[in-house]
Write a protein that holds these residues in place. Structure first.
Motif, PDB file in Angstrom:
ATOM      1  N   GLU A 172      38.527  40.480  43.741  1.00 12.94           N
ATOM      2  CA  GLU A 172      39.089  39.893  42.525  1.00 12.94           C
ATOM      3  C   GLU A 172      39.514  40.983  41.547  1.00 12.94           C
ATOM      4  O   GLU A 172      40.524  40.860  40.849  1.00 12.94           O
ATOM      5  N   ARG A 173      38.762  42.044  41.490  1.00 19.58           N
ATOM      6  CA  ARG A 173      39.073  43.144  40.573  1.00 19.58           C
ATOM      7  C   ARG A 173      40.441  43.747  40.877  1.00 19.58           C
ATOM      8  O   ARG A 173      41.188  44.117  39.959  1.00 19.58           O
ATOM      9  N   LEU A 174      40.769  43.849  42.155  1.00 21.51           N
ATOM     10  CA  LEU A 174      42.067  44.397  42.539  1.00 21.51           C
ATOM     11  C   LEU A 174      43.211  43.446  42.197  1.00 21.51           C
ATOM     12  O   LEU A 174      44.378  43.850  42.171  1.00 21.51           O
ATOM     13  N   LYS A 175      42.861  42.202  41.911  1.00 19.31           N
ATOM     14  CA  LYS A 175      43.866  41.226  41.477  1.00 19.31           C
ATOM     15  C   LYS A 175      43.998  41.183  39.959  1.00 19.31           C
ATOM     16  O   LYS A 175      44.773  40.390  39.425  1.00 19.31           O
ATOM     17  N   GLY A 176      43.188  42.000  39.267  1.00 13.06           N
ATOM     18  CA  GLY A 176      43.220  42.006  37.815  1.00 13.06           C
ATOM     19  C   GLY A 176      42.367  40.929  37.190  1.00 13.06           C
ATOM     20  O   GLY A 176      42.563  40.540  36.036  1.00 13.06           O
ATOM     21  N   ILE A 177      41.385  40.432  37.956  1.00  8.16           N
ATOM     22  CA  ILE A 177      40.517  39.356  37.489  1.00  8.16           C
ATOM     23  C   ILE A 177      39.099  39.894  37.333  1.00  8.16           C
ATOM     24  O   ILE A 177      38.548  40.522  38.245  1.00  8.16           O
ATOM     25  N   ASN A 188      28.330  47.573  43.133  1.00 11.80           N
ATOM     26  CA  ASN A 188      29.192  46.404  43.119  1.00 11.80           C
ATOM     27  C   ASN A 188      30.562  46.831  42.604  1.00 11.80           C
ATOM     28  O   ASN A 188      30.790  46.900  41.398  1.00 11.80           O
ATOM     29  N   ALA A 189      31.466  47.110  43.524  1.00 13.66           N
ATOM     30  CA  ALA A 189      32.787  47.621  43.147  1.00 13.66           C
ATOM     31  C   ALA A 189      33.688  46.539  42.564  1.00 13.66           C
ATOM     32  O   ALA A 189      34.835  46.822  42.212  1.00 13.66           O
ATOM     33  N   GLU A 190      33.182  45.305  42.455  1.00 12.94           N
ATOM     34  CA  GLU A 190      33.917  44.237  41.781  1.00 12.94           C
ATOM     35  C   GLU A 190      33.835  44.358  40.258  1.00 12.94           C
ATOM     36  O   GLU A 190      34.666  43.804  39.541  1.00 12.94           O
ATOM     37  N   LEU A 191      32.841  45.074  39.755  1.00 14.84           N
ATOM     38  CA  LEU A 191      32.614  45.115  38.316  1.00 14.84           C
ATOM     39  C   LEU A 191      33.640  45.993  37.616  1.00 14.84           C
ATOM     40  O   LEU A 191      33.748  47.189  37.901  1.00 14.84           O
ATOM     41  N   PRO A 192      34.395  45.447  36.679  1.00 14.66           N
ATOM     42  CA  PRO A 192      35.365  46.257  35.943  1.00 14.66           C
ATOM     43  C   PRO A 192      34.683  47.144  34.918  1.00 14.66           C
ATOM     44  O   PRO A 192      33.591  46.828  34.435  1.00 14.66           O
ATOM     45  N   SER A 193      35.335  48.239  34.591  1.00 10.92           N
ATOM     46  CA  SER A 193      34.821  49.114  33.539  1.00 10.92           C
ATOM     47  C   SER A 193      35.182  48.521  32.179  1.00 10.92           C
ATOM     48  O   SER A 193      36.002  47.610  32.075  1.00 10.92           O
ATOM     49  N   ALA A 194      34.573  49.065  31.139  1.00 10.01           N
ATOM     50  CA  ALA A 194      34.802  48.540  29.788  1.00 10.01           C
ATOM     51  C   ALA A 194      36.256  48.711  29.356  1.00 10.01           C
ATOM     52  O   ALA A 194      36.788  47.898  28.594  1.00 10.01           O
ATOM     53  N   GLY A 205      47.980  37.249  41.557  1.00 12.13           N
ATOM     54  CA  GLY A 205      47.129  38.417  41.768  1.00 12.13           C
ATOM     55  C   GLY A 205      46.946  38.770  43.227  1.00 12.13           C
ATOM     56  O   GLY A 205      46.594  39.911  43.550  1.00 12.13           O
ATOM     57  N   HIS A 206      47.167  37.798  44.101  1.00 18.91           N
ATOM     58  CA  HIS A 206      47.032  38.085  45.532  1.00 18.91           C
ATOM     59  C   HIS A 206      47.914  39.261  45.946  1.00 18.91           C
ATOM     60  O   HIS A 206      47.507  40.126  46.732  1.00 18.91           O
ATOM     61  N   PHE A 207      49.117  39.315  45.400  1.00 15.47           N
ATOM     62  CA  PHE A 207      50.040  40.387  45.782  1.00 15.47           C
ATOM     63  C   PHE A 207      49.614  41.728  45.183  1.00 15.47           C
ATOM     64  O   PHE A 207      49.888  42.785  45.747  1.00 15.47           O
ATOM     65  N   LYS A 208      48.927  41.671  44.040  1.00 14.74           N
ATOM     66  CA  LYS A 208      48.341  42.906  43.495  1.00 14.74           C
ATOM     67  C   LYS A 208      47.277  43.446  44.458  1.00 14.74           C
ATOM     68  O   LYS A 208      47.151  44.652  44.655  1.00 14.74           O
ATOM     69  N   TYR A 209      46.507  42.521  45.037  1.00 12.50           N
ATOM     70  CA  TYR A 209      45.465  42.920  45.991  1.00 12.50           C
ATOM     71  C   TYR A 209      46.081  43.575  47.226  1.00 12.50           C
ATOM     72  O   TYR A 209      45.659  44.673  47.640  1.00 12.50           O
ATOM     73  N   THR A 210      47.087  42.936  47.829  1.00 13.94           N
ATOM     74  CA  THR A 210      47.672  43.493  49.049  1.00 13.94           C
ATOM     75  C   THR A 210      48.383  44.813  48.769  1.00 13.94           C
ATOM     76  O   THR A 210      48.395  45.712  49.622  1.00 13.94           O
ATOM     77  N   GLU A 211      48.973  44.946  47.571  1.00 11.03           N
ATOM     78  CA  GLU A 211      49.606  46.215  47.216  1.00 11.03           C
ATOM     79  C   GLU A 211      48.551  47.306  47.015  1.00 11.03           C
ATOM     80  O   GLU A 211      48.758  48.463  47.395  1.00 11.03           O
ATOM     81  N   ALA A 212      47.424  46.939  46.416  1.00 12.15           N
ATOM     82  CA  ALA A 212      46.351  47.913  46.186  1.00 12.15           C
ATOM     83  C   ALA A 212      45.802  48.448  47.509  1.00 12.15           C
ATOM     84  O   ALA A 212      45.391  49.614  47.596  1.00 12.15           O
ATOM     85  N   LEU A 213      45.802  47.610  48.543  1.00  9.62           N
ATOM     86  CA  LEU A 213      45.327  48.059  49.854  1.00  9.62           C
ATOM     87  C   LEU A 213      46.200  49.172  50.420  1.00  9.62           C
ATOM     88  O   LEU A 213      45.740  50.003  51.208  1.00  9.62           O
TER      89      LEU A 213
END
Length: 509
Positions: free
Chosen positions: A11-16, A43-49, A65-73
């Motif tokens: 979810e973090r890679l989707k900006g959520i 827990n790499a899902e946790l966003p920084s401040a 956000g799904h496309f943000k995730y696939t692009e981040a990969l």
């Protein structure tokens, strides 16, 4: 031995923003600690401040956000992968354990690649639903040394013993393990389930064992389970692949003691029970509610259950003991589809359950799913009509995802809806790439989902009862005035509710 346990980002890679504690890794971490290992949980899902993420649970954002995730990969320079690199480089584990749901498969591969880039001798073990079901496919990646299939506590303990002794000839004796020896892959026999769950230690949650511990909030430590296993036969769910359909219950005194431990050590009275079907044994839950009241635990709690597993007496006891949130799996408003997916409930039971929840003033979330292989336009319309009829409560939207190891995966495959070469990065409940329905075209289905997401976002925004939350918080301030930290916790109630809903949305495999 230095052990790093990792929940890969998704979810973090989707900006959520999705702030929660990965309970499964906590249980594995507790075993590693008992083995005197130096263990950290990341827990790499946790966003920084400073990270720009959304906590508003918008399904439109999730779809985009799904496309943000696939692009981040594909982007090795993404800031999250840089963070993963820095964490691994700093801790320098001898052994890395990664929990892998199907939706996180691509992300877990990227994390494994980064670890091996830093230290090719670091042993990497995968656990969770995806590698349990597809060990052969997963072991095609040379970055993965081991797979723990199914329930992991005993298997990880035995694997740690073997690795510390350096006697790799003993690997073939570890049930529930897949491993690589030279260029060959071996799959050991299945591990028997732990009969007595009360022998399992509490999940490891102490801050000195958490990477970026400051990113966790007290309320995120309030999750626990009272049982493992689910007897139901829902054709889209793969839970039985990990826990089986046999239900194993913890003793209620152990559950109460864990709640007390959470309250005392993590300064939160926000509890969520992550059992698959929490109210399966209604009499047991009524006894739990009575014990919560007898111990004066003063908690607010939620759970996930089914529409056919609640009644007046049960809800009255739950409400009195602090239950203020229930998630119900509905899936479809079509009787035909409910039978097809073996949900074994009816729309009439759903309506009755919702009326009872309204009567007892318990907030609720309803899980709906669209796009089953044999669904028609009429079935979809019937589900939408039911959603509109159930005017209160928030809605969790899922697009049907054929997870491996499920009956509906095989049905989709028999209809020719599963490609020969599967890109698992597209397999998640908010992936706009999902189209596994035979009788509706991809364009029509995709357009419908985007329009539905907008409708649900508007409905959920209107249904979020801010006044109720504020009243809830004010009442808590007066009841916990001697514990100032609890006041701060309650002021974060809204965000904890949103994070809980996000985790519910993800954990439907």
């Amino acid at each position: 031995m230095r052990i790093l346990l990792i929940n890969p980002p998704f979810e973090r890679l989707k900006g959520i923003g999705n702030i929660y504690f990965p309970l499964g890794l906590g249980y594995i971490g507790a075993v590693a600690k008992l083995k005197k290992c130096e263990v950290m949980l990341y827990n790499a899902e946790l966003p920084s401040a400073s990270e720009v993420v959304s906590y508003n649970l918008s399904y439109k954002d999730a779809l985009n956000g799904h496309f943000k995730y696939t692009e981040a990969l594909k982007n090795r320079g993404h800031y999250v992968w840089k963070e993963v690199y820095e964490v691994v480089e700093k801790f320098r584990p001898d052994f890395a354990g990664i929990t892998v749901m199907t939706a996180k498969y691509g992300s877990a591969l990227k994390v494994s690649e980064i670890i091996k880039e830093i230290d090719k001798d670091c042993k990497i073990v995968w656990g969770g639903p995806h590698p349990t079901i597809l060990p052969d496919e997963v072991m095609q990646s040379e970055n993965i040394d081991f797979i723990i299939k199914g329930e992991g506590e005993v298997t990880i303990a035995e694997l740690i013993d073997v690795l510390e002794k350096g006697n790799y000839s003993l690997l073939n004796r570890i049930s529930g393990l897949s491993y690589r020896a030279n260029s060959d892959v071996f799959h050991n026999p299945k591990r028997e389930l732990i009969e007595d769950l009360d022998v399992v230690s509490y999940p490891l949650k102490e801050k000195n064992h958490l990477v970026f511990s400051e990113r966790f909030r007290p309320s995120t430590f309030g999750n626990l389970i009272t049982s493992r296993g689910c007897p139901f036969r829902c054709g889209y769910c793969g839970s039985h692949n990990l826990w089986s359909r046999k239900v194993r219950n913890r003793k209620l005194v152990k559950v109460i003691n864990e709640i007390k431990d959470i309250i005392d050590n993590y300064e939160t009275n926000e509890i969520y029970f992550w059992d698959d079907s929490f109210t399966l044994d209604r009499n047991r839950i009524i006894r739990l509610c009575l014990k919560i009241l007898e111990e004066r635990l003063n908690i607010y709690w939620g759970c996930t259950t089914r529409a056919d597993l609640i009644d007046e007496e049960l809800l009255a006891a739950m409400k009195k003991s602090g239950c203020d949130y229930i998630s119900l799996g509905i899936e479809s408003g079509s009787k035909r589809i409910l039978e097809n997916i073996k949900k074994d409930i009816t729309p009439e039971q759903v309506k009755r359950a919702v009326e009872l929840l309204k009567k007892y003033g318990i907030r609720y979330e309803l899980f709906f799913m669209f796009g089953f292989p044999e669904e028609t336009r009429e079935d979809i319309n019937q589900t939408f009509e039911l959603m509109k009829e159930l005017k209160q409560g928030s809605i969790c939207l899922s697009i049907f995802t054929p997870y491996p190891g499920t009956e509906q995966f095989e049905i989709a495959k028999n209809h020719g809806l599963i490609p020969q070469y599967i890109d698992w990065s597209n397999y998640s409940h908010q992936s706009p790439e999902n189209h596994f329905v035979k009788y509706v075209s991809k364009d029509e289905f995709t357009n419908f989902i985007h329009n539905l997401a907008s409708w649900i976002d508007a409905r959920n925004a209107q249904g979020l009862d801010i006044k109720l939350l504020l009243n809830h918080t004010i009442k808590d301030i007066f009841s916990v005035i001697k514990k100032p930290q609890l006041i701060v916790n309650k002021l974060n109630t809204l965000r904890s509710i949103l994070s809980r809903k996000l985790q519910c949305r993800l954990n439907r495999e």
